[in-house]
Scaffold this active site. Sequence first.
Site: not given
Length: 746
Positions: A138, A207, A528
């Site tokens: 990620d 994220h 996600s």
Amino acid sequence: MGSMGKLWLLPLVLLSALSLLSAAANKTCLVHMNHNSKPHIHATHRDWYQSLTSTSDCILYTYNAAFHGFAAYLDPEEADSLGNIDAVLNVFESRMNSLKTTRTPEFLCIDSNFGLGDGRQFQEIEQAAHNVIIGVIDSGVWPESRSFDDTGLPEIPKRWKGKCVSAKNFNPKLCNKKLIGARYFLIEHEKEFPGAEVLSPRDYSGHGTHTASTAAASPVANVSMFGRYARGTARGMAACGSKGCGDADTLAAMDRAILDGVDVISMSFGNDSVAIPYHENTAALGAFNAMKRGIVVSCAGGNSGPIRTIIGNVAPWILAVGAGSIDRDFRAYILLGNKHLYRGMSIYDGPRMGKKLVGLVYHRGKNSSSKYCLEGTLEPDLVRGKVVICDVGDLGSVEKGLIVSKAGGVGMIIVNEIALKELSVGLDLVPTVAVGTKVGDLIKKYEKTDPKPKVLLGFGRTEVNVQPSPMVAEFSCRGPNPVTPQILKPDIISPGVNILAAWPDAVSPSNLEIDKRTTKFNLLSGTSMACPHASGIAALIKAAHPSWSPSAIKSAMMTTAYNLDNTLSPIRDVVTGKPANPWDYGSGHKDPTKALSPGLVYDISKEDYTKFLCSLRYPHDIIEVFMSHLKLNISCSNKFSDLGDLNYPSFSVLFKNKTSIHYSRELTNVGPVNSMYEVTVTAPSTVQVSVKPAKMVFKKVGEKQRYTVTFKNKKNKKAAVGAAFGWIVWSNAQYKVSSPVAFTWT
Ligand SMILES: *[C@@H]1O[C@H](CO)[C@@H](O)[C@H](O)[C@H]1NC(C)=O
Ligand SMILES: *[C@@H]1O[C@H](CO)[C@@H](O)[C@H](O)[C@H]1NC(C)=O
Ligand SMILES: *[C@@H]1O[C@H](CO)[C@@H](O)[C@H](O)[C@H]1NC(C)=O
Ligand SMILES: *[C@@H]1O[C@H](CO)[C@@H](O)[C@H](O)[C@H]1NC(C)=O
Ligand SMILES: *[C@@H]1O[C@H](CO)[C@@H](O)[C@H](O)[C@H]1NC(C)=O
Ligand SMILES: *[C@@H]1O[C@H](CO)[C@@H](O)[C@H](O)[C@H]1NC(C)=O
């Protein structure tokens, strides 16, 4: 490799022709090599690859596990000529992938309201899960987060070969027994977007911290969402920068993850804008090699819903995860001057509006875009001191809030485009309440008809046990599968709406520069967020059953998934409010407890997958692409006459002009000895389904039995369009092993 090389190089040839017009720009290319062809004169594969390129420094990565070959920054001509070398199986351009968060990130101040979840029943397995390693590829990780606290954790598994690297703003001492590795792979990102990213495993977007803490967080007191899901040990890897995740970087991260010894790979990104065939899809290639080594690969299916057939990561050896809502709501209220009270959602946490009603305005300016509250469209004279109704659009609610506030507005009602209610709540610099179209239309009508429309926004507390839930999120990827329609995708849905997880100190909750707030936890929505939940469950199953193959683990998650919501009605699609179907949720919503003991599994061996690849009608060289590390003679003498014959835990039946389709499946007993199962079929009236045998007895653990199923099309030729759905369920008093079936006629 002869003629094939030329065929697959066609895009590059075109590229070089094009590049005569624009200046020839170098591109990151992936060069797939026949691993076994290395001449003896080269000591290492890297030496060999360097000998093939004109300048040695154009090689970005060499790969050994997720892929065989290298990534190089090449001019199109050189890429072209590389393709003519015998040992080169394929040359293709690296693509960018995007992180699968939807809209603007959202924010919530932590409320002790959530209480401790029901994590306790997993305690024993969770203990074992500390030995399961989840590789989260990620945007990196924020190691200081309390979610990576390792208090009381056992030692790092001995087999672990990874490490924490030293990098800018990243001291390897920050790693511990929870966060056991951290690396970064940003060479391609740096090549394509110089200086855009800090070269470090540290997460500057949020994220990666969010997904890693969802997949494998330590329980943080008073943030019980973590308590409900699996543990596992995290390793954060940055392969995604501000411009996305390049294929070459991603593949390098997968390569390293495999060699370091992870058990689960979690990837919350993809590119669903093109249906990329498996041999040029780095996630599919890398996941294939991971699967061969027993690693489960779990990926986000994408956020292009509710449009059908735009879904990424659809290879059958990948778990493709869609997003569902959770049973938690952030209530807010809208009181109109006509005394009507409506419910909406908000996580606004700033100063309240007071008790007096204020003016309400919608779409009054000269500019027709004012209904979206875009920059420069709100006229201060019309907006000052009022609450502004804004239709949802491309612009995030934080930016809208700023525009409203700049124009003198004191609050905002965001009206979403979908019927029921919008599930992703807005972020709020001004008091903001989000509503669905139905309520939105009523409020707009009031604004239009009342000579002096007035409103008051009120903010409630977080409510749990909201009904109905889960629902399939609006943005969640929808099937059918664009690459292999005979394989049903997505596989499952997991919580992906308004998910609370760890957040870096250095990033504002909205990711906007103007936003100066900081937060330890943030609320995000997207596939996600769903993917790491599924990765966490996969880790839990792996802990409970270390010998299970990735396919068995996947099967356990799929056949035990549920498709009724908490009102015991079929799970709905939030867009229509109507029951969703397997194209929306695959096998259903994952059920962590049941997945630990599924009774039976549909296992798929490496040989089955090879047979699947041989059946794809890919040319022989392309099959070799997948097998390039094996000293095997891939004769492809064994093929499925129909790709749907793969031992998959779900069915996708394409009638087209066929009247009857026949599949066989094999079930493996992972439950008790002497288990008896009977089949129950649910089918539309337009299909006749027969399963043989209808009853199976498994005397031993590990015993395998086959059944065959025949689907007969009863629609006449003229009416033969559309889709319908059914179920094939093997059950006894203790277990229920469910497979959805999607029927397609056109
Ligand atoms: C482009 O790639 C070629 C090799 O294909 C290399 O010789 C050249 O230096 C590269 N140019 C740039 C600007 O990187
Ligand atoms: C997906 O790949 C295509 C083709 O390479 C590219 O044009 C597109 O920009 C990529 N999408 C994202 C979101 O990176
Ligand atoms: C958790 O919440 C309770 C009640 O609000 C509070 O007393 C306690 O200090 C909190 N614990 C932590 C670690 O924040
Ligand atoms: C309306 O506002 C938009 C966004 O600021 C702008 O692009 C557009 O030109 C405006 N149209 C008119 C007619 O002023
Ligand atoms: C591979 O199989 C083909 C045909 O089945 C045969 O002609 C060839 O000799 C085999 N090669 C090796 C290395 O075994
Ligand atoms: C079904 O359609 C395919 C092409 O779409 C054709 O080749 C085949 O002959 C058809 N079969 C029947 C039984 O009509």
